[in-house]
Design a protein around this motif. Structure first.
Motif, short mmCIF file in Angstrom:
data_model
loop_
_atom_site.label_atom_id
_atom_site.label_comp_id
_atom_site.label_asym_id
_atom_site.label_seq_id
_atom_site.Cartn_x
_atom_site.Cartn_y
_atom_site.Cartn_z
N ARG A 1 34.54 36.52 36.01
CA ARG A 1 34.21 36.46 34.45
C ARG A 1 32.91 35.31 34.63
N ASP B 1 33.57 31.47 35.34
CA ASP B 1 34.52 30.95 36.65
C ASP B 1 33.89 30.34 37.38
N GLU C 1 38.40 39.44 42.71
CA GLU C 1 38.59 40.44 41.74
C GLU C 1 40.14 40.90 41.58
N ALA D 1 42.43 39.03 42.19
CA ALA D 1 43.49 37.54 41.45
C ALA D 1 42.68 37.01 40.26
N GLU D 2 41.97 38.00 39.48
CA GLU D 2 41.28 37.37 38.37
C GLU D 2 42.05 36.65 37.49
N ASN D 3 43.20 37.20 37.29
CA ASN D 3 44.41 36.54 36.21
C ASN D 3 44.89 35.19 36.67
N ASP D 4 44.88 34.69 37.97
CA ASP D 4 45.17 33.61 38.51
C ASP D 4 44.31 33.13 39.80
#
Length: 262
Positions: free
Chosen positions: A26, A29, A240, A242-245
């Protein structure tokens, strides 16, 4: 003294450098990835400046470049994101890696001045030839205390390697094979013969091995022949997935790669 020089002075072996593309996965990030890498125990970080035609990179990093560009990442925006990052506890050396065209478009001296202002320690510009750098830009880089890290490959002659060594400070990026990033798997006998050839040249600069380093086994095998190694494509895949954590994914990945006791 430059943080890169300090690192290689203080730590001779098993240096872990990790590459990621700014603005991926993102746009915003970058800072959190940088902080998480330091917290996880990474020694050196290379932040990729996205470019529309990253010819030296394989599919994984190319895709991350395109996604970062689609997200709106630019050199100017990256500089905005890195504003005051040294005041927030990030002490490890940071290198910006990319292609020369965006640096040229930004203005070489303006780019170097901004890097000094922010606390960037060096750059890797694979498509800026040594001769062109020495003739036109070395004085500007030196004025602003910015190290330019050069790459060598198995096809680089001994004479050229020595020229690069003489022109370098910090370390030399030792590309493990004549391929794009992420195209190789592990370290093979041909690579090790090349590593030994370079070691026998008695260079003044330490080396880090890059391309094809993906896990603890390939890191340790490469680090036997240099001061450490660089992981890029595999880490981009980790981001990619682990994008949510991101923090958890980064911590687990670095923990898997880092040799016990380091």
């Amino acid at each position: 003294m430059n943080r890169i020089v300090n690192l290689f002075t203080e730590k001779k072996k098993d240096i872990l450098s990790i590459y990621f593309t700014a603005g991926f996965p993102r746009l915003n990030d970058t800072r959190s990835i940088l902080a998480a890498l330091q917290e996880a125990g990474t020694d050196l970080v290379e932040i990729g400046m996205p470019y529309s035609d990253p010819v030296a990179d394989g599919e994984t990093i190319q895709a991350s470049n395109q996604r970062a560009l689609d997200n709106g990442m630019t050199v100017a925006r990256l500089f905005q994101q890195l504003q005051n990052f040294r005041n927030e506890g990030v002490t490890l050396p940071v290198i910006l890696m990319g292609y020369f065209n965006p640096v040229y478009q930004y203005g070489v001296e303006a780019f170097c001045r901004k890097c000094q202002e922010l606390g960037i320690d060096g750059v890797i510009l694979p498509d800026l030839p040594l001769d062109e750098y020495l003739a036109g830009y070395s004085g500007i880089f030196e004025q602003y205390g910015l190290l330019n890290i050069f790459l060598i490959t198995p096809q680089t002659s001994d004479e050229r390697i020595r020229q690069i060594d003489n022109a370098s400070s910090g370390f030399i990026y030792m590309v493990s094979s004549a391929s794009v990033t992420g195209a190789t798997s592990g370290v093979n006998a041909n690579m090790e013969a090349y590593f030994e050839r370079v070691n026998n040249l008695g260079l003044k600069n330490p080396r880090l091995v890059g391309f094809g380093i993906k896990d603890r086994e390939s890191f340790e095998r490469s680090a036997k022949h240099a001061s450490g190694a660089i992981i890029g494509s595999q880490f981009v895949r980790v981001l990619e997935a682990a994008e949510n954590d991101l923090e958890k994914g980064i911590r687990e990945f670095v923990g898997q790669v880092r040799p016990a006791g380091h």
